[in-house]
Write a protein that holds these residues in place. Structure first.
Motif, mmCIF file in Angstrom:
data_model
loop_
_atom_site.group_PDB
_atom_site.id
_atom_site.type_symbol
_atom_site.label_atom_id
_atom_site.label_comp_id
_atom_site.label_asym_id
_atom_site.label_seq_id
_atom_site.Cartn_x
_atom_site.Cartn_y
_atom_site.Cartn_z
ATOM 1 N N ILE A 4 0.831 -1.203 0.000
ATOM 2 C CA ILE A 4 0.000 0.000 0.000
ATOM 3 C C ILE A 4 0.864 1.252 0.000
ATOM 4 O O ILE A 4 0.591 2.220 -0.725
ATOM 5 N N LEU A 5 1.920 1.243 0.803
ATOM 6 C CA LEU A 5 2.808 2.401 0.834
ATOM 7 C C LEU A 5 3.456 2.623 -0.533
ATOM 8 O O LEU A 5 3.510 3.749 -1.037
ATOM 9 N N GLY A 6 3.943 1.545 -1.138
ATOM 10 C CA GLY A 6 4.527 1.675 -2.470
ATOM 11 C C GLY A 6 3.529 2.168 -3.486
ATOM 12 O O GLY A 6 3.854 3.002 -4.350
ATOM 13 N N GLY B 5 1.092 6.894 -6.833
ATOM 14 C CA GLY B 5 -0.025 7.770 -7.149
ATOM 15 C C GLY B 5 -1.399 7.257 -6.807
ATOM 16 O O GLY B 5 -2.398 7.961 -6.986
ATOM 17 N N LEU B 6 -1.536 6.036 -6.279
ATOM 18 C CA LEU B 6 -2.844 5.528 -5.896
ATOM 19 C C LEU B 6 -3.304 6.203 -4.613
ATOM 20 O O LEU B 6 -2.495 6.439 -3.708
ATOM 21 N N HIS B 7 -4.596 6.494 -4.523
ATOM 22 C CA HIS B 7 -5.107 7.134 -3.311
ATOM 23 C C HIS B 7 -6.546 6.762 -2.991
ATOM 24 O O HIS B 7 -7.077 7.193 -1.971
ATOM 25 N N ARG B 8 -7.191 5.961 -3.836
ATOM 26 C CA ARG B 8 -8.572 5.555 -3.563
ATOM 27 C C ARG B 8 -8.619 4.111 -3.089
ATOM 28 O O ARG B 8 -7.849 3.273 -3.552
ATOM 29 N N PHE B 9 -9.556 3.850 -2.175
ATOM 30 C CA PHE B 9 -9.696 2.514 -1.607
ATOM 31 C C PHE B 9 -9.832 1.464 -2.708
ATOM 32 O O PHE B 9 -9.149 0.439 -2.694
ATOM 33 N N ARG B 10 -10.704 1.702 -3.658
ATOM 34 C CA ARG B 10 -10.971 0.693 -4.681
ATOM 35 C C ARG B 10 -9.744 0.451 -5.564
ATOM 36 O O ARG B 10 -9.533 -0.662 -6.054
ATOM 37 N N ASP B 11 -8.912 1.482 -5.755
ATOM 38 C CA ASP B 11 -7.693 1.293 -6.541
ATOM 39 C C ASP B 11 -6.692 0.421 -5.792
ATOM 40 O O ASP B 11 -6.055 -0.458 -6.381
ATOM 41 N N PHE B 12 -6.531 0.668 -4.481
ATOM 42 C CA PHE B 12 -5.657 -0.194 -3.687
ATOM 43 C C PHE B 12 -6.137 -1.644 -3.760
ATOM 44 O O PHE B 12 -5.349 -2.572 -3.939
ATOM 45 N N GLU B 13 -7.443 -1.818 -3.610
ATOM 46 C CA GLU B 13 -8.018 -3.165 -3.599
ATOM 47 C C GLU B 13 -7.823 -3.859 -4.943
ATOM 48 O O GLU B 13 -7.370 -5.008 -5.014
ATOM 49 N N GLN B 14 -8.156 -3.172 -6.022
ATOM 50 C CA GLN B 14 -8.118 -3.798 -7.339
ATOM 51 C C GLN B 14 -6.697 -4.024 -7.826
ATOM 52 O O GLN B 14 -6.377 -5.078 -8.378
ATOM 53 N N ILE C 94 -7.152 -4.046 3.430
ATOM 54 C CA ILE C 94 -6.932 -2.689 2.928
ATOM 55 C C ILE C 94 -7.469 -1.670 3.921
ATOM 56 O O ILE C 94 -6.794 -0.685 4.270
ATOM 57 N N ALA C 95 -8.688 -1.896 4.409
ATOM 58 C CA ALA C 95 -9.311 -0.959 5.343
ATOM 59 C C ALA C 95 -8.495 -0.842 6.634
ATOM 60 O O ALA C 95 -8.288 0.268 7.149
ATOM 61 N N GLU C 96 -8.014 -1.967 7.147
ATOM 62 C CA GLU C 96 -7.247 -1.941 8.397
ATOM 63 C C GLU C 96 -5.930 -1.202 8.218
ATOM 64 O O GLU C 96 -5.522 -0.406 9.076
ATOM 65 N N ARG C 97 -5.252 -1.443 7.105
ATOM 66 C CA ARG C 97 -3.964 -0.778 6.866
ATOM 67 C C ARG C 97 -4.146 0.720 6.639
ATOM 68 O O ARG C 97 -3.339 1.535 7.122
ATOM 69 N N LEU C 98 -5.180 1.110 5.921
ATOM 70 C CA LEU C 98 -5.430 2.534 5.695
ATOM 71 C C LEU C 98 -5.747 3.243 7.010
ATOM 72 O O LEU C 98 -5.295 4.366 7.247
ATOM 73 N N ARG C 99 -6.513 2.585 7.863
ATOM 74 C CA ARG C 99 -6.820 3.168 9.170
ATOM 75 C C ARG C 99 -5.543 3.353 9.982
ATOM 76 O O ARG C 99 -5.315 4.408 10.591
ATOM 77 N N LEU C 100 -4.678 2.335 9.980
ATOM 78 C CA LEU C 100 -3.426 2.412 10.723
ATOM 79 C C LEU C 100 -2.544 3.544 10.194
ATOM 80 O O LEU C 100 -1.979 4.321 10.970
ATOM 81 N N PHE C 101 -2.434 3.664 8.887
ATOM 82 C CA PHE C 101 -1.593 4.707 8.302
ATOM 83 C C PHE C 101 -2.114 6.097 8.649
ATOM 84 O O PHE C 101 -1.330 7.024 8.863
ATOM 85 N N CYS C 102 -3.427 6.238 8.721
ATOM 86 C CA CYS C 102 -4.007 7.528 9.138
ATOM 87 C C CYS C 102 -3.702 7.802 10.609
ATOM 88 O O CYS C 102 -3.376 8.931 10.991
ATOM 89 N N GLU C 103 -3.804 6.782 11.452
ATOM 90 C CA GLU C 103 -3.496 6.958 12.876
ATOM 91 C C GLU C 103 -2.039 7.353 13.083
ATOM 92 O O GLU C 103 -1.717 8.143 13.968
ATOM 93 N N LEU C 104 -1.153 6.825 12.264
ATOM 94 C CA LEU C 104 0.271 7.150 12.373
ATOM 95 C C LEU C 104 0.610 8.517 11.786
ATOM 96 O O LEU C 104 1.723 9.009 11.963
ATOM 97 N N GLY C 105 -0.343 9.110 11.077
ATOM 98 C CA GLY C 105 -0.087 10.403 10.462
ATOM 99 C C GLY C 105 0.664 10.323 9.149
ATOM 100 O O GLY C 105 1.190 11.324 8.660
#
Length: 335
Positions: A216-218, A223-232, A241-252
């Motif tokens: 996800i970080l890579g 340039g990816l930034h939408r949930f569905r793009d990460f998933e697809q 995907i949802a758990e990792r995105l939440r964690l990355f937001c919590e970490l700032g």
């Protein structure tokens, strides 16, 4: 994924992957099977393990013997044995007998292993600047050339100008696909709850210590930034995907914003803290593509906008602007 085998110093090393056996020569790039995991996937699988990084950190300042790592690190016999065997199989270390000491061995860094120092340095710099939660204080880095404490500056190897993420453009090369670039194994962090809290790389491991986090970080730097793009694109389960995105937001590292298309489709974009991790990512990719080569060509190709040439990472000293070399960086105890 790997099978330990007996070897003598200087001999080729074979690593068992899912479908192929790779031959690793200590001072030559490994040729990857066509269509298999690329340099990015293999590199992230290697560095996304905190024990590997901690072992390498001490090896780069002179630790060579099994007992020294056992004394320095809160690591079990089984874990250290497995990590040293795996790093030796990948030709990061060479296992050699100690003169006049029967049944005593040293694990000596090869050229490939010594070439990892820029990665450890960029991780240290990012953790030092952005992560206050460290159980043990980070060491100080002094540039022997100018005698000053310093921070590494990511620069272009061609024109030597300092580089930020927006200064570099590019993407997948001939061997680059999302599937081939996902780390080759699910890596395991050491248990912080059992061992007294976060180690030297607490948030680095949150970003690259899991195959989907690293992917996800890579993808965000691509340039990816939408949930569905990460998933697809990545092929990961939606819950992951949802758990990792939440964690990355919590970490700032990510910030969630409304999508330009629909307000109920959030975008996840890199923050300043997230973009500051770029040197770690690009230095790791640069190392990986020097030492793991697919017959089709590189996995990722980047160009420096300012000079128009292929981008290859170079680190310079922020105090004197001179290029950094591994033997010119002195590690000192915290003040």
């Amino acid at each position: 994924m790997m099978r330990a085998q007996r070897r003598v110093e200087g001999a080729p090393v074979n690593t068992q992957t899912e479908n192929h056996v790779l031959v690793h020569l200590p001072d030559r790039p490994t040729t990857l099977p066509e269509g298999d995991a690329n340099a990015v996937g293999l590199t992230l699988g290697l560095i996304g393990d905190e024990w590997n990084l901690l072992i390498l950190r001490h090896a780069l300042v002179g630790v060579r013997r099994y007992g020294e790592w056992r004394t320095i690190l809160p690591i079990s016999h089984a874990v250290l044995t497995r990590r040293l065997a795996a790093l030796t199989e990948m030709a990061i270390f060479e296992k050699a007998g100690v003169e006049n000491q029967a049944r005593r061995f040293e694990y000596r860094l090869t050229k490939r292993g010594r070439d990892l120092w820029p990665l450890l340095l960029t991780i240290w710099a990012w953790e030092s600047a952005w992560v206050p939660e460290h159980v043990e204080s980070l060491p100080r880095m002094v540039h022997r050339v100018c005698g000053k404490e310093f921070l590494p500056v990511l620069s272009c190897g061609a024109c030597r100008l300092a580089v930020r993420p927006r200064d570099v453009t590019g993407g997948f090369g001939p061997s680059g696909t999302w599937e081939r670039s996902v780390p080759t194994a699910t890596t395991r962090r050491r248990s912080t709850s059992a061992e007294g809290g976060a180690g030297l790389f607490p948030q680095t491991m949150a970003l690259i210590g899991n195959r989907w986090s690293a992917a996800i970080l890579g993808a965000a730097f691509q340039g990816l930034h939408r949930f569905r793009d990460f998933e697809q694109r990545l092929g990961a389960p939606p819950t992951i995907i949802a758990e990792r995105l939440r964690l990355f937001c919590e970490l700032g590292v990510f910030e969630q914003t409304p999508s330009e298309e629909r307000a109920d489709w959030p975008s996840y974009r890199l923050t300043e803290k997230g973009r500051a991790f770029f040197p770690v990512v690009i230095v790791a990719i640069d190392w990986g593509q020097r030492w793991f080569r697919a017959p089709e060509g590189p996995a990722l190709v980047y160009t420096h906008r300012a000079c128009g040439r292929d981008f290859h990472a170079r680190l310079t000293c922020d105090a004197c602007s001179a290029p950094l070399r591994g033997n010119e960086v002195e590690v000192k105890d915290p003040a």
